[in-house]
Structure formats: C-alpha cells, structure tokens
Design a protein around this motif. Structure first.
Motif, PDB file in Angstrom:
ATOM      1  N   ARG A  22      20.432  29.487 -12.070  1.00  0.00           N
ATOM      2  CA  ARG A  22      20.969  28.199 -11.610  1.00  0.00           C
ATOM      3  C   ARG A  22      20.995  28.124 -10.079  1.00  0.00           C
ATOM      4  N   ALA A  23      21.335  29.241  -9.427  1.00  0.00           N
ATOM      5  CA  ALA A  23      21.390  29.271  -7.958  1.00  0.00           C
ATOM      6  C   ALA A  23      19.994  29.036  -7.367  1.00  0.00           C
ATOM      7  N   LYS A  24      19.005  29.683  -7.932  1.00  0.00           N
ATOM      8  CA  LYS A  24      17.632  29.510  -7.441  1.00  0.00           C
ATOM      9  C   LYS A  24      17.138  28.084  -7.672  1.00  0.00           C
ATOM     10  N   ALA A  25      17.462  27.542  -8.830  1.00  0.00           N
ATOM     11  CA  ALA A  25      17.052  26.165  -9.138  1.00  0.00           C
ATOM     12  C   ALA A  25      17.682  25.186  -8.153  1.00  0.00           C
ATOM     13  N   GLN A  26      18.959  25.364  -7.849  1.00  0.00           N
ATOM     14  CA  GLN A  26      19.630  24.467  -6.899  1.00  0.00           C
ATOM     15  C   GLN A  26      19.067  24.645  -5.485  1.00  0.00           C
ATOM     16  N   LEU A  27      18.771  25.884  -5.122  1.00  0.00           N
ATOM     17  CA  LEU A  27      18.167  26.125  -3.799  1.00  0.00           C
ATOM     18  C   LEU A  27      16.831  25.399  -3.663  1.00  0.00           C
ATOM     19  N   LEU A  28      16.025  25.470  -4.701  1.00  0.00           N
ATOM     20  CA  LEU A  28      14.730  24.790  -4.671  1.00  0.00           C
ATOM     21  C   LEU A  28      14.910  23.286  -4.504  1.00  0.00           C
ATOM     22  N   LYS A  29      15.906  22.735  -5.149  1.00  0.00           N
ATOM     23  CA  LYS A  29      16.169  21.298  -4.997  1.00  0.00           C
ATOM     24  C   LYS A  29      16.609  20.985  -3.567  1.00  0.00           C
ATOM     25  N   LEU A  30      17.479  21.827  -3.020  1.00  0.00           N
ATOM     26  CA  LEU A  30      17.998  21.602  -1.664  1.00  0.00           C
ATOM     27  C   LEU A  30      16.922  21.794  -0.591  1.00  0.00           C
ATOM     28  N   LYS A  34      26.446  31.278  -5.171  1.00  0.00           N
ATOM     29  CA  LYS A  34      26.058  31.894  -3.894  1.00  0.00           C
ATOM     30  C   LYS A  34      26.295  33.405  -3.953  1.00  0.00           C
ATOM     31  N   GLU A  35      27.412  33.803  -4.515  1.00  0.00           N
ATOM     32  CA  GLU A  35      27.796  35.209  -4.582  1.00  0.00           C
ATOM     33  C   GLU A  35      26.771  36.041  -5.360  1.00  0.00           C
ATOM     34  N   VAL A  36      26.360  35.579  -6.550  1.00  0.00           N
ATOM     35  CA  VAL A  36      25.400  36.359  -7.349  1.00  0.00           C
ATOM     36  C   VAL A  36      24.028  36.401  -6.674  1.00  0.00           C
ATOM     37  N   LEU A  37      23.647  35.310  -6.050  1.00  0.00           N
ATOM     38  CA  LEU A  37      22.341  35.269  -5.393  1.00  0.00           C
ATOM     39  C   LEU A  37      22.302  36.201  -4.183  1.00  0.00           C
ATOM     40  N   ILE A  38      23.368  36.242  -3.422  1.00  0.00           N
ATOM     41  CA  ILE A  38      23.425  37.146  -2.272  1.00  0.00           C
ATOM     42  C   ILE A  38      23.359  38.597  -2.735  1.00  0.00           C
ATOM     43  N   LEU A  39      24.092  38.935  -3.782  1.00  0.00           N
ATOM     44  CA  LEU A  39      24.063  40.307  -4.291  1.00  0.00           C
ATOM     45  C   LEU A  39      22.679  40.667  -4.852  1.00  0.00           C
ATOM     46  N   LYS A  40      22.044  39.708  -5.497  1.00  0.00           N
ATOM     47  CA  LYS A  40      20.729  39.972  -6.093  1.00  0.00           C
ATOM     48  C   LYS A  40      19.638  40.081  -5.015  1.00  0.00           C
ATOM     49  N   GLU A  41      19.575  39.118  -4.113  1.00  0.00           N
ATOM     50  CA  GLU A  41      18.472  39.042  -3.157  1.00  0.00           C
ATOM     51  C   GLU A  41      18.681  39.900  -1.909  1.00  0.00           C
ATOM     52  N   TYR A  42      19.892  39.959  -1.414  1.00  0.00           N
ATOM     53  CA  TYR A  42      20.139  40.649  -0.146  1.00  0.00           C
ATOM     54  C   TYR A  42      20.682  42.068  -0.318  1.00  0.00           C
ATOM     55  N   ALA A  43      21.485  42.280  -1.361  1.00  0.00           N
ATOM     56  CA  ALA A  43      22.048  43.614  -1.589  1.00  0.00           C
ATOM     57  C   ALA A  43      21.155  44.434  -2.519  1.00  0.00           C
ATOM     58  N   ASP A  44      20.100  43.820  -3.036  1.00  0.00           N
ATOM     59  CA  ASP A  44      19.162  44.493  -3.948  1.00  0.00           C
ATOM     60  C   ASP A  44      19.865  45.149  -5.144  1.00  0.00           C
ATOM     61  N   MET A  45      20.853  44.476  -5.654  1.00  0.00           N
ATOM     62  CA  MET A  45      21.553  44.985  -6.835  1.00  0.00           C
ATOM     63  C   MET A  45      20.885  44.412  -8.085  1.00  0.00           C
ATOM     64  N   ASN A  46      20.913  45.182  -9.158  1.00  0.00           N
ATOM     65  CA  ASN A  46      20.362  44.655 -10.411  1.00  0.00           C
ATOM     66  C   ASN A  46      21.452  43.873 -11.150  1.00  0.00           C
ATOM     67  N   LEU A  86      21.816  27.796   1.186  1.00  0.00           N
ATOM     68  CA  LEU A  86      22.646  28.776   0.486  1.00  0.00           C
ATOM     69  C   LEU A  86      24.131  28.468   0.678  1.00  0.00           C
ATOM     70  N   ASN A  87      24.485  28.041   1.861  1.00  0.00           N
ATOM     71  CA  ASN A  87      25.892  27.711   2.141  1.00  0.00           C
ATOM     72  C   ASN A  87      26.360  26.462   1.400  1.00  0.00           C
ATOM     73  N   LYS A  88      25.433  25.649   0.920  1.00  0.00           N
ATOM     74  CA  LYS A  88      25.798  24.436   0.170  1.00  0.00           C
ATOM     75  C   LYS A  88      26.048  24.725  -1.316  1.00  0.00           C
ATOM     76  N   LEU A  89      25.656  25.929  -1.766  1.00  0.00           N
ATOM     77  CA  LEU A  89      25.857  26.285  -3.184  1.00  0.00           C
ATOM     78  C   LEU A  89      27.334  26.554  -3.461  1.00  0.00           C
ATOM     79  N   PRO A  90      27.740  26.335  -4.725  1.00  0.00           N
ATOM     80  CA  PRO A  90      29.105  26.725  -5.106  1.00  0.00           C
ATOM     81  C   PRO A  90      29.264  28.248  -4.928  1.00  0.00           C
ATOM     82  N   ASP A  91      30.461  28.695  -4.657  1.00  0.00           N
ATOM     83  CA  ASP A  91      30.718  30.108  -4.359  1.00  0.00           C
ATOM     84  C   ASP A  91      30.249  31.054  -5.465  1.00  0.00           C
TER      85      ASP A  91
END
Length: 184
Positions: free
Chosen positions: A167-175, A134-146, A126-131
């Motif tokens: 795109r964030a999920k796709a890059q995470l899967l690659k990493l 990373k920001e949208v993924l953190i809000l979606k997965e950890y903050a449970d925001m829609n 997650l820390n390797k993703l562009p900001d």
C-alpha cells in the motif's frame, strides 16, 4: 659507426648520390615490409623508412658492402618502427583513459543531479504517507530489514507488513507519478 676509405672496392657511401640511389633501390622494398609488419600503417612505415635513409645520408655513413648498409638500415627501421608502435599504443591508451574518465565524470555529475532531485521528491512524498505505511517502508527500503524482522519490530504479522509495504509503494507511485525514482 662504419667508415672506410673510399678506395675500398664495393664500399657504399651514403653521402654519394650514386651509392645512395643504389642502396635505396635495393633496400627500400625490404625496409618497407619490415616497418609495415610492425606498425601496420603504410604511410607511417614509408615515413619511418625514409627517415632512416635520411639519417644514413646526413651522417655520411660508409659501409663495406651493400649488405652491411642494408643490415644497418634494417636495425634502424626496426627500432624506429617499434618505438613508433609503442608510442601509438601509449597514445591510444591515454586517449581511451581520458575519454572514458571524462564520460564517467560527466555522467556521474548528471546522474548525481537527477538522483538528488529524485530523492528530494521521494522524501517529500514519503512524508505525506500515513505513519503506519511510512514506518514499514522505511524499515524495508532503508534499513534493509525483511518482512519477518519488520513484523517483530512493530509487533504485527508478517502478512500485515507485506500489505502495508504494498500500500505504501502504491501511494508513493500516485504521489510521485513516476516509477523510476532513486530512493537510496
């Protein structure tokens, strides 16, 4: 306790081998059926009946008739069988509880270790993703925001949020290289 003079006719003396044999031959089958009906195990039922006969013999009990001796033995066998069945049920429950509690602890320990390792890998990726991703993924997965809430928070459209999350999920899967990583 039953005790009578030996001179009484028809009395059964459990310490007398002849009377004991007479009582055993007449009552054994009935007592076995009573015990087996309660405990459901042939060997246990037979042991419980024999223990009851031994108790009557060792105490040297004397009964006024064969029927009185049989009725006394029925009560003794019934009570011994009920106690045996209760003890078996308690033992089975305790065994079942111990078995499943230990399994839960072992599994949770193993699972906890795997989760911790997976979290570490996921955080590194997650820390390797562009900001912006990373920001949208953190809000979606950890903050449970829609998507709509994330868009309002970041000042972007809901469609743009969906694209970034994808795109964030796709890059995470690659990493990471796995799709069964615990993220929460």
């Amino acid at each position: 306790m039953f005790t009578f003079n030996k001179s009484e006719s028809g009395a059964i003396h459990c310490a007398d081998p002849k009377d004991f044999r007479k009582l055993y031959d007449s009552a054994m089958e009935l007592l076995f059926k009573v015990s087996f009906k309660i405990v459901g195990e042939e060997e246990a039922a037979e042991d419980l009946v024999h223990d009851s006969f031994i108790k009557a013999n060792e105490k040297g009990l004397v009964f006024p008739s064969l029927n009185d001796a049989t009725f006394w033995l029925i009560r003794v066998v019934k009570n011994a069988s009920l106690n045996y069945a209760k003890r078996k049920t308690r033992e089975a429950n305790a065994y079942h509880k111990a078995l499943y509690e230990s399994r839960q602890h072992m599994e949770s320990g193993e699972t906890e270790l795997l989760k911790n390792e997976a979290k570490k890998i996921a955080v590194e990726a997650l820390n390797k993703l562009p900001d912006n991703l990373k920001e949208v993924l953190i809000l979606k997965e950890y903050a449970d925001m829609n998507y709509k809430e994330i868009g309002q928070q970041l000042g972007i459209t809901e469609g743009n949020v969906k694209v970034r999350v994808f795109r964030a999920k796709a890059q995470l899967l690659k990493l990471i290289g796995e799709d069964d990583v615990y993220l929460s």
